[in-house]
Design a protein around this motif. Sequence first.
Motif, PDB file in Angstrom:
ATOM      1  N   PHE A   1      -2.432  -2.710 -14.155  1.00 43.62           N
ATOM      2  CA  PHE A   1      -1.953  -1.501 -13.500  1.00 43.62           C
ATOM      3  C   PHE A   1      -1.602  -0.536 -14.629  1.00 43.62           C
ATOM      4  O   PHE A   1      -0.668  -0.820 -15.385  1.00 43.62           O
ATOM      5  CB  PHE A   1      -0.715  -1.761 -12.638  1.00 43.62           C
TER       6      PHE A   1
ATOM      7  N   ILE B   1      -1.589  -7.602 -15.732  1.00 43.87           N
ATOM      8  CA  ILE B   1      -1.029  -8.511 -14.727  1.00 43.87           C
ATOM      9  C   ILE B   1      -1.755  -9.853 -14.786  1.00 43.87           C
ATOM     10  O   ILE B   1      -1.145 -10.917 -14.743  1.00 43.87           O
ATOM     11  CB  ILE B   1      -1.168  -7.919 -13.306  1.00 43.87           C
TER      12      ILE B   1
ATOM     13  N   THR C   1       0.499  -9.553  -6.242  1.00 50.29           N
ATOM     14  CA  THR C   1      -0.768  -8.918  -6.625  1.00 50.29           C
ATOM     15  C   THR C   1      -1.918  -9.916  -6.530  1.00 50.29           C
ATOM     16  O   THR C   1      -2.992  -9.597  -6.006  1.00 50.29           O
ATOM     17  CB  THR C   1      -0.661  -8.354  -8.060  1.00 50.29           C
TER      18      THR C   1
ATOM     19  N   GLU D   1       6.359 -15.321   0.005  1.00 45.74           N
ATOM     20  CA  GLU D   1       7.801 -15.561   0.201  1.00 45.74           C
ATOM     21  C   GLU D   1       8.142 -15.860   1.663  1.00 45.74           C
ATOM     22  O   GLU D   1       8.972 -15.158   2.262  1.00 45.74           O
ATOM     23  CB  GLU D   1       8.604 -14.333  -0.252  1.00 45.74           C
TER      24      GLU D   1
HETATM   25  N1  LIG Z   1      -0.106  -0.718  -6.510  1.00 51.77           N
HETATM   26  C1  LIG Z   1       0.517  -0.835  -7.700  1.00 51.77           C
HETATM   27  N2  LIG Z   1       0.425   0.146  -8.637  1.00 51.77           N
HETATM   28  C2  LIG Z   1       1.022   0.032  -9.835  1.00 51.77           C
HETATM   29  N3  LIG Z   1       1.739  -1.047 -10.200  1.00 51.77           N
HETATM   30  C3  LIG Z   1       1.867  -2.040  -9.314  1.00 51.77           C
HETATM   31  C4  LIG Z   1       1.266  -1.997  -8.025  1.00 51.77           C
HETATM   32  N4  LIG Z   1       1.570  -3.138  -7.362  1.00 51.77           N
HETATM   33  C5  LIG Z   1       2.327  -3.866  -8.199  1.00 51.77           C
HETATM   34  N5  LIG Z   1       2.503  -3.221  -9.371  1.00 51.77           N
HETATM   35  C6  LIG Z   1       3.241  -3.733 -10.542  1.00 51.77           C
HETATM   36  O1  LIG Z   1       2.634  -4.949 -10.928  1.00 51.77           O
HETATM   37  C7  LIG Z   1       3.635  -5.888 -11.303  1.00 51.77           C
HETATM   38  C8  LIG Z   1       3.472  -7.145 -10.474  1.00 51.77           C
HETATM   39  O2  LIG Z   1       3.880  -6.871  -9.142  1.00 51.77           O
HETATM   40  P1  LIG Z   1       3.905  -7.985  -8.024  1.00 51.77           P
HETATM   41  O3  LIG Z   1       4.409  -7.355  -6.780  1.00 51.77           O
HETATM   42  O4  LIG Z   1       2.588  -8.645  -7.955  1.00 51.77           O
HETATM   43  O5  LIG Z   1       4.974  -9.013  -8.625  1.00 51.77           O
HETATM   44  P2  LIG Z   1       5.608 -10.326  -7.968  1.00 51.77           P
HETATM   45  O6  LIG Z   1       5.382 -11.445  -8.932  1.00 51.77           O
HETATM   46  O7  LIG Z   1       5.107 -10.505  -6.590  1.00 51.77           O
HETATM   47  O8  LIG Z   1       7.168  -9.952  -7.979  1.00 51.77           O
HETATM   48  P3  LIG Z   1       8.335 -10.348  -6.921  1.00 51.77           P
HETATM   49  O9  LIG Z   1       8.686 -11.782  -7.226  1.00 51.77           O
HETATM   50  O10 LIG Z   1       9.424  -9.410  -7.268  1.00 51.77           O
HETATM   51  O11 LIG Z   1       7.801 -10.158  -5.541  1.00 51.77           O
HETATM   52  C9  LIG Z   1       4.969  -5.188 -11.153  1.00 51.77           C
HETATM   53  O12 LIG Z   1       5.349  -4.706 -12.418  1.00 51.77           O
HETATM   54  C10 LIG Z   1       4.673  -4.063 -10.208  1.00 51.77           C
HETATM   55  O13 LIG Z   1       5.517  -2.976 -10.467  1.00 51.77           O
END
Ligand SMILES: Nc1ncnc2c1ncn2[C@@H]1O[C@H](COP(=O)(O)OP(=O)(O)OP(=O)(O)O)[C@@H](O)[C@H]1O
Length: 224
Positions: free
Chosen positions: A12, A17, A43, A173
Amino acid sequence: MTLVVKNLSKKFDDAVILDNFSFKMEEGEIVALVGESGTGKTTFIRILNSLIPIDQGCVMINDAKLVDTDENGQVTYTSGSERWAYDNEIGMVFQDYQLFPNMSALENLMEAPLAQKILSKQAIREKAVALLEQMGLGEKINAMPKTLSGGQAQRVAIARSMMLDPKVLCFDEPTSALDKDSASIVGEMIQSIAAEGTGIIVVTHDINFAEEYSTRVLSSAEFI
Ligand SMILES: Nc1ncnc2c1ncn2[C@@H]1O[C@H](COP(=O)(O)OP(=O)(O)OP(=O)(O)O)[C@@H](O)[C@H]1O
Ligand SMILES: [Mg+2]
């Protein structure tokens, strides 16, 4: 059933990621996806459900391909019947359930299968009713989402995700909003779906839940 993810990369902006991440899952497995907040767990399952495009890699379930990358780094998403085949093999239960608010529980289940026109309306209705009853929601068939408790709404979302008989089912979750007893019910539900042959990926912060109900733990630290 085999889900294959090969050399998956996703950024991103400048934030990496996933970096050349590969993963394989067989039917009946329950993979708990754990890891720090912001490490890409949501993601990853959104990518598998074709809700977020990738920068590079290959994703397929059996012979049905979602996306592939050639030797020049050209990424190609499948379309038409090939894409349809993939999309039907996978489903997702969102963290906030994402029920259609203006439709009853039953209508929520019937929406996607009706759009696909593979079964008659009557057959779809019967399947939906049977799934809702199986989830202990026989009394809530005609209830609107806003009148359901969190646990009930989630069970509607699980039932909805099962309408097209996915081979891979992703949960984001699923227990974060639930008390311990409701979380156990969801855990057992996930185990019974897996016992039918579906492969499950469950994103969770709950290490106890992961240990009790999963067959394998994947850490998002492996993404990069
Ligand atoms: N559409 C998007 N555009 C830009 N950045 C994004 C987007 N979606 C997610 N991110 C960023 O990518 C990273 C991973 O996000 P993600 O939601 O996949 O994390 P996660 O492991 O599910 O976290 P959590 O445990 O808090 O749910 C984060 O830094 C988030 O800000
Ligand atoms: Mg998340």
